[in-house]
Design a protein around this motif. Sequence first.
Motif, short mmCIF file in Angstrom:
data_model
loop_
_atom_site.label_atom_id
_atom_site.label_comp_id
_atom_site.label_asym_id
_atom_site.label_seq_id
_atom_site.Cartn_x
_atom_site.Cartn_y
_atom_site.Cartn_z
N VAL A 88 42.50 -23.24 60.63
CA VAL A 88 42.53 -23.48 59.20
C VAL A 88 43.46 -24.65 58.90
O VAL A 88 44.37 -24.95 59.67
N ALA A 89 43.20 -25.31 57.80
CA ALA A 89 44.09 -26.37 57.30
C ALA A 89 44.09 -26.29 55.78
O ALA A 89 43.06 -26.05 55.16
N PHE A 90 45.26 -26.47 55.22
CA PHE A 90 45.41 -26.44 53.78
C PHE A 90 45.81 -27.82 53.29
O PHE A 90 46.55 -28.53 53.96
N GLY A 91 45.30 -28.19 52.15
CA GLY A 91 45.67 -29.46 51.55
C GLY A 91 44.50 -30.06 50.80
O GLY A 91 43.36 -29.95 51.22
N ALA A 92 44.83 -30.67 49.67
CA ALA A 92 43.81 -31.33 48.87
C ALA A 92 43.40 -32.63 49.55
O ALA A 92 44.17 -33.23 50.29
N GLU A 93 42.20 -33.04 49.30
CA GLU A 93 41.73 -34.32 49.85
C GLU A 93 42.37 -35.43 49.05
O GLU A 93 42.53 -35.31 47.84
N PRO A 94 42.76 -36.53 49.63
CA PRO A 94 42.59 -36.94 51.04
C PRO A 94 43.81 -36.65 51.92
O PRO A 94 44.05 -37.38 52.88
N ALA A 95 44.56 -35.60 51.65
CA ALA A 95 45.79 -35.33 52.39
C ALA A 95 45.56 -34.89 53.83
O ALA A 95 46.46 -34.98 54.65
N ILE A 96 44.36 -34.42 54.16
CA ILE A 96 44.07 -33.96 55.52
C ILE A 96 43.89 -35.17 56.43
O ILE A 96 43.03 -36.02 56.20
N ALA A 97 44.70 -35.25 57.47
CA ALA A 97 44.66 -36.38 58.42
C ALA A 97 43.35 -36.34 59.21
O ALA A 97 42.76 -35.29 59.41
N ASP A 98 42.94 -37.51 59.67
CA ASP A 98 41.69 -37.62 60.42
C ASP A 98 41.67 -36.74 61.66
O ASP A 98 40.65 -36.12 61.96
N ASP A 99 42.79 -36.66 62.39
CA ASP A 99 42.80 -35.83 63.60
C ASP A 99 42.69 -34.34 63.25
O ASP A 99 42.06 -33.57 63.98
N VAL A 100 43.26 -33.93 62.13
CA VAL A 100 43.14 -32.54 61.69
C VAL A 100 41.69 -32.25 61.30
O VAL A 100 41.14 -31.20 61.66
N LEU A 101 41.07 -33.17 60.59
CA LEU A 101 39.67 -33.01 60.21
C LEU A 101 38.79 -32.88 61.44
O LEU A 101 37.95 -31.98 61.53
N ARG A 102 39.00 -33.76 62.41
CA ARG A 102 38.23 -33.71 63.66
C ARG A 102 38.43 -32.36 64.34
O ARG A 102 37.47 -31.71 64.75
N ASP A 103 39.68 -31.93 64.47
CA ASP A 103 39.97 -30.67 65.15
C ASP A 103 39.34 -29.48 64.43
O ASP A 103 38.85 -28.55 65.08
N LEU A 104 39.37 -29.49 63.11
CA LEU A 104 38.74 -28.40 62.35
C LEU A 104 37.26 -28.29 62.68
O LEU A 104 36.73 -27.19 62.86
N PHE A 105 36.59 -29.43 62.74
CA PHE A 105 35.15 -29.38 63.03
C PHE A 105 34.86 -28.99 64.47
O PHE A 105 33.88 -28.30 64.73
N VAL A 106 35.72 -29.37 65.40
CA VAL A 106 35.53 -28.94 66.79
C VAL A 106 35.72 -27.43 66.90
O VAL A 106 34.90 -26.73 67.49
N VAL A 107 36.79 -26.91 66.34
CA VAL A 107 37.11 -25.48 66.48
C VAL A 107 36.22 -24.59 65.61
O VAL A 107 35.82 -23.51 66.03
#
Length: 184
Positions: A88-107
Motif C-alpha cells: 500500500v502507499a498513501f498520498g495524493a497525486e502527484p506525491a507518489i514517487a515513480d519507483d513507488v508507483l512501479r513497485d505498487l503495480f508489480v506487487v
Amino acid sequence: MQLEGSRIMVAGATGVLGASLARELLARGAHVALAGRDAELLTELGADLHAPTARFDFFSPATVAASVAASAAALGGLDALVVATGAVAFGAEPAIADDVLRDLFVVNATGPMRLIREALGHLEDDGTVVVLTAVVAEHPTAGMAAYSASKSALSAYLTAVRRERRRSGLTVLDVRPSHLDTGF
C-alpha cells in the motif's frame, strides 16, 4: 469447493491474512502449500503448520514460476490458488514517487497476474482462484489513487480470466475486503 482433501497454494502466507487463511484451510482439512516473500517467516510458519513452503519475490519472475511448480509438486497438483499479497502507499497525486508507483503495480497487479498465469498450468479444469484485491478496486479512494489503480488493474484481469475460462469450470473469485486491522 470441497475443502477436505483439496490441494491449495496460499501465496502471501507470510502476511497476517495469508497466514490466517492457511491456518483455517488446514483446520478444514485442506492440504496447503505456503508461499511468501519473507524466507524466515515462511520457514517458521511451515514448521509450525507442518506444510511445504516455497519462496517467491514478484520482482523476480523466475521465483514466481518456481514457487508454483514447487507447491504443485509438493501437493501432487493444485485444486486452488489463494492470493493474499499486496503493498500500500498513501498520498495524493502527484506525491507518489515513480519507483513507488512501479513497485505498487508489480506487487499488486503484474506479480499476482504472473502467479495466476503460472498456476493456471497446474490447476485442474474445475479449479479455483481466490484473490484478495481490495474494496478500493471498486471504490477508488482519495489519497490512495496509485494503490486504488493497482488493485483495480488486478480486478479487471480477474474479470477477464473468469470470462475466458468460464466454460472450463474454473472459478475465479475477486474478494474485496473493506479495511481490516492487519498492520498492513
